[in-house]
Design a protein around this motif. Structure first.
Motif, PDB file in Angstrom:
ATOM      1  N   LEU A 152       4.511 -10.626  -2.890  1.00 48.40           N
ATOM      2  CA  LEU A 152       4.191  -9.523  -3.799  1.00 48.40           C
ATOM      3  C   LEU A 152       4.862  -9.708  -5.155  1.00 48.40           C
ATOM      4  O   LEU A 152       4.301  -9.332  -6.189  1.00 48.40           O
ATOM      5  CB  LEU A 152       4.611  -8.194  -3.180  1.00 48.40           C
ATOM      6  N   SER A 153       6.063 -10.279  -5.162  1.00 43.80           N
ATOM      7  CA  SER A 153       6.763 -10.461  -6.441  1.00 43.80           C
ATOM      8  C   SER A 153       5.991 -11.385  -7.372  1.00 43.80           C
ATOM      9  O   SER A 153       6.041 -11.236  -8.598  1.00 43.80           O
ATOM     10  CB  SER A 153       8.173 -11.027  -6.193  1.00 43.80           C
ATOM     11  N   LYS A 154       5.240 -12.322  -6.800  1.00 43.08           N
ATOM     12  CA  LYS A 154       4.465 -13.251  -7.614  1.00 43.08           C
ATOM     13  C   LYS A 154       3.256 -12.579  -8.259  1.00 43.08           C
ATOM     14  O   LYS A 154       2.708 -13.079  -9.241  1.00 43.08           O
ATOM     15  CB  LYS A 154       4.031 -14.444  -6.763  1.00 43.08           C
ATOM     16  N   ARG A 155       2.859 -11.444  -7.706  1.00 45.44           N
ATOM     17  CA  ARG A 155       1.746 -10.688  -8.281  1.00 45.44           C
ATOM     18  C   ARG A 155       2.217  -9.600  -9.238  1.00 45.44           C
ATOM     19  O   ARG A 155       1.431  -9.120 -10.061  1.00 45.44           O
ATOM     20  CB  ARG A 155       0.915 -10.055  -7.166  1.00 45.44           C
ATOM     21  N   LEU A 156       3.484  -9.227  -9.106  1.00 49.36           N
ATOM     22  CA  LEU A 156       3.969  -8.062  -9.849  1.00 49.36           C
ATOM     23  C   LEU A 156       4.912  -8.401 -10.992  1.00 49.36           C
ATOM     24  O   LEU A 156       5.186  -7.542 -11.819  1.00 49.36           O
ATOM     25  CB  LEU A 156       4.700  -7.104  -8.884  1.00 49.36           C
ATOM     26  N   ASN A 157       5.407  -9.642 -11.042  1.00 49.37           N
ATOM     27  CA  ASN A 157       6.442  -9.948 -12.024  1.00 49.37           C
ATOM     28  C   ASN A 157       6.254 -11.352 -12.590  1.00 49.37           C
ATOM     29  O   ASN A 157       5.961 -12.283 -11.837  1.00 49.37           O
ATOM     30  CB  ASN A 157       7.826  -9.824 -11.362  1.00 49.37           C
ATOM     31  N   PRO A 158       6.453 -11.521 -13.893  1.00 45.75           N
ATOM     32  CA  PRO A 158       6.301 -12.861 -14.484  1.00 45.75           C
ATOM     33  C   PRO A 158       7.421 -13.815 -14.062  1.00 45.75           C
ATOM     34  O   PRO A 158       7.276 -15.030 -14.188  1.00 45.75           O
ATOM     35  CB  PRO A 158       6.347 -12.586 -15.992  1.00 45.75           C
ATOM     36  N   PRO A 190      19.992 -14.583 -11.493  1.00 44.92           N
ATOM     37  CA  PRO A 190      19.023 -13.627 -12.052  1.00 44.92           C
ATOM     38  C   PRO A 190      18.357 -12.830 -10.942  1.00 44.92           C
ATOM     39  O   PRO A 190      18.299 -13.251  -9.787  1.00 44.92           O
ATOM     40  CB  PRO A 190      18.020 -14.521 -12.783  1.00 44.92           C
ATOM     41  N   SER A 191      17.838 -11.663 -11.322  1.00 46.00           N
ATOM     42  CA  SER A 191      17.194 -10.804 -10.329  1.00 46.00           C
ATOM     43  C   SER A 191      15.987 -10.105 -10.927  1.00 46.00           C
ATOM     44  O   SER A 191      15.762 -10.134 -12.142  1.00 46.00           O
ATOM     45  CB  SER A 191      18.185  -9.770  -9.799  1.00 46.00           C
ATOM     46  N   MET A 192      15.203  -9.481 -10.072  1.00 47.07           N
ATOM     47  CA  MET A 192      14.067  -8.670 -10.483  1.00 47.07           C
ATOM     48  C   MET A 192      14.059  -7.416  -9.617  1.00 47.07           C
ATOM     49  O   MET A 192      14.747  -7.346  -8.597  1.00 47.07           O
ATOM     50  CB  MET A 192      12.754  -9.431 -10.301  1.00 47.07           C
ATOM     51  N   THR A 193      13.284  -6.414 -10.039  1.00 44.27           N
ATOM     52  CA  THR A 193      13.187  -5.181  -9.268  1.00 44.27           C
ATOM     53  C   THR A 193      11.878  -5.166  -8.490  1.00 44.27           C
ATOM     54  O   THR A 193      10.808  -5.393  -9.050  1.00 44.27           O
ATOM     55  CB  THR A 193      13.237  -3.940 -10.183  1.00 44.27           C
ATOM     56  N   ILE A 194      11.979  -4.920  -7.195  1.00 46.58           N
ATOM     57  CA  ILE A 194      10.785  -4.783  -6.360  1.00 46.58           C
ATOM     58  C   ILE A 194      11.050  -3.700  -5.315  1.00 46.58           C
ATOM     59  O   ILE A 194      12.098  -3.709  -4.670  1.00 46.58           O
ATOM     60  CB  ILE A 194      10.383  -6.120  -5.701  1.00 46.58           C
ATOM     61  N   GLY A 195      10.145  -2.762  -5.214  1.00 49.03           N
ATOM     62  CA  GLY A 195      10.333  -1.651  -4.294  1.00 49.03           C
ATOM     63  C   GLY A 195      11.552  -0.820  -4.612  1.00 49.03           C
ATOM     64  O   GLY A 195      12.139  -0.205  -3.725  1.00 49.03           O
ATOM     65  N   GLY A 196      11.956  -0.816  -5.875  1.00 53.12           N
ATOM     66  CA  GLY A 196      13.127  -0.045  -6.283  1.00 53.12           C
ATOM     67  C   GLY A 196      14.444  -0.752  -6.043  1.00 53.12           C
ATOM     68  O   GLY A 196      15.508  -0.179  -6.315  1.00 53.12           O
ATOM     69  N   GLN A 197      14.415  -1.999  -5.556  1.00 56.33           N
ATOM     70  CA  GLN A 197      15.648  -2.743  -5.284  1.00 56.33           C
ATOM     71  C   GLN A 197      15.773  -3.943  -6.209  1.00 56.33           C
ATOM     72  O   GLN A 197      14.798  -4.619  -6.489  1.00 56.33           O
ATOM     73  CB  GLN A 197      15.653  -3.239  -3.829  1.00 56.33           C
TER      74      GLN A 197
END
Length: 263
Positions: free
Chosen positions: A84-90, A7-14
């Motif tokens: 930052l991902s922990k603040r921006l994504n569930p 699985p993946s998530m988007t951060i900084g457009g990536q």
């Protein structure tokens, strides 16, 4: 043949995988065994790292940005991305997966599973020391082949032939950004291996040329400060310019996503 799903998530457009180091390691083992059984004709799984430097470079270098878009896996080498991902994504990135740690994770399991490595990059002295140290730390690990990173465009064919004749399952490419990503994308269809992993200056750490930051700095995702302080000529200007830029990229992309969700 299907690669192991991550699985993946988007951060900084990536798109960055959220997998832990152990999950990445098991995916490598599974994919390399599957590659051996099926002999994928169209190239290895491209595994690239991303950190502040890479995120900044993706906005200023079109060829590097295009190479990132070709990756099958992008993992978080930069610790601040995890924070930052922990603040921006569930569903945030589980942990930092620095290549300097992953090469050891991979080596431990590769030894158990008979997975063979090829080391491409660094100076001849660093490359040789890295191979020697890995074999000493992990007795039984197979370094199927190696080659320094100072080869010309004209020599690339011979280097690729060396990789293919080695029978390596995993090729570590340590040519530095953006060269390692560009080399990997350009030549992936010609390389017969399960995974092609970019690893920057990882060989220097394994060879003992560079020192890792103290554990507390690694745990708090600020190892970049140690690199900047201990090797200012090499890293000070890079981190001084790219870290603020990367933070700005993540912040602006997060605000953009929030606006899109409201409309």
């Amino acid at each position: 043949m299907q690669w192991t799903y991550l699985p993946s998530m988007t951060i900084g457009g990536q798109q960055v995988v959220t997998a832990s180091r152990s999950e990445l390691t098991e995916a490598l083992i599974s994919d390399c065994h599957a590659f051996r059984r099926n002999d994928r004709p169209f190239g290895p799984r491209l595994v690239f790292d991303i950190n502040g430097h890479g995120l900044s470079l993706s906005k200023t270098d079109a060829s590097y940005r295009s190479a990132l878009a070709s990756a099958d896996i992008i993992h978080a080498d930069g610790g601040f991305l995890v924070t930052l991902s922990k603040r921006l994504n569930p569903t945030p990135i589980t942990e930092r997966s620095a290549t300097t740690d992953l090469i050891h994770d991979f080596a431990l399991r590769a030894r158990e599973e008979g997975i063979r490595f090829f080391l491409l990059g660094g100076s001849e002295a660093v490359n040789a020391a890295c191979a020697r140290n890995l074999e000493e730390i992990y007795p039984g690990l197979s370094i199927a082949g190696r080659h320094h990173g100072y080869f010309s465009h004209e020599d690339a064919d011979a280097v690729i032939d060396l990789i293919n004749h080695s029978g390596a399952d995993v090729v570590f490419v340590g040519l530095g950004k953006p060269n390692e990503q560009l080399f990997s994308v350009k030549n992936a269809h010609r390389i017969r291996s399960g995974w092609l992993v970019t690893c920057g200056g990882c060989f220097n750490y394994v060879a003992g040329e560079y020192d890792r930051a103290p554990e507390w700095m690694q745990r708090n995702n600020i190892e970049w400060l140690h690199r900047m302080a201990t090797k200012p000529k090499q890293f000070f200007w890079r981190y001084l310019t790219t870290t603020p830029h990367a933070l700005w990229i993540v912040a602006t992309e997060a605000m953009k996503q929030r606006r899109e969700q409201k409309t």
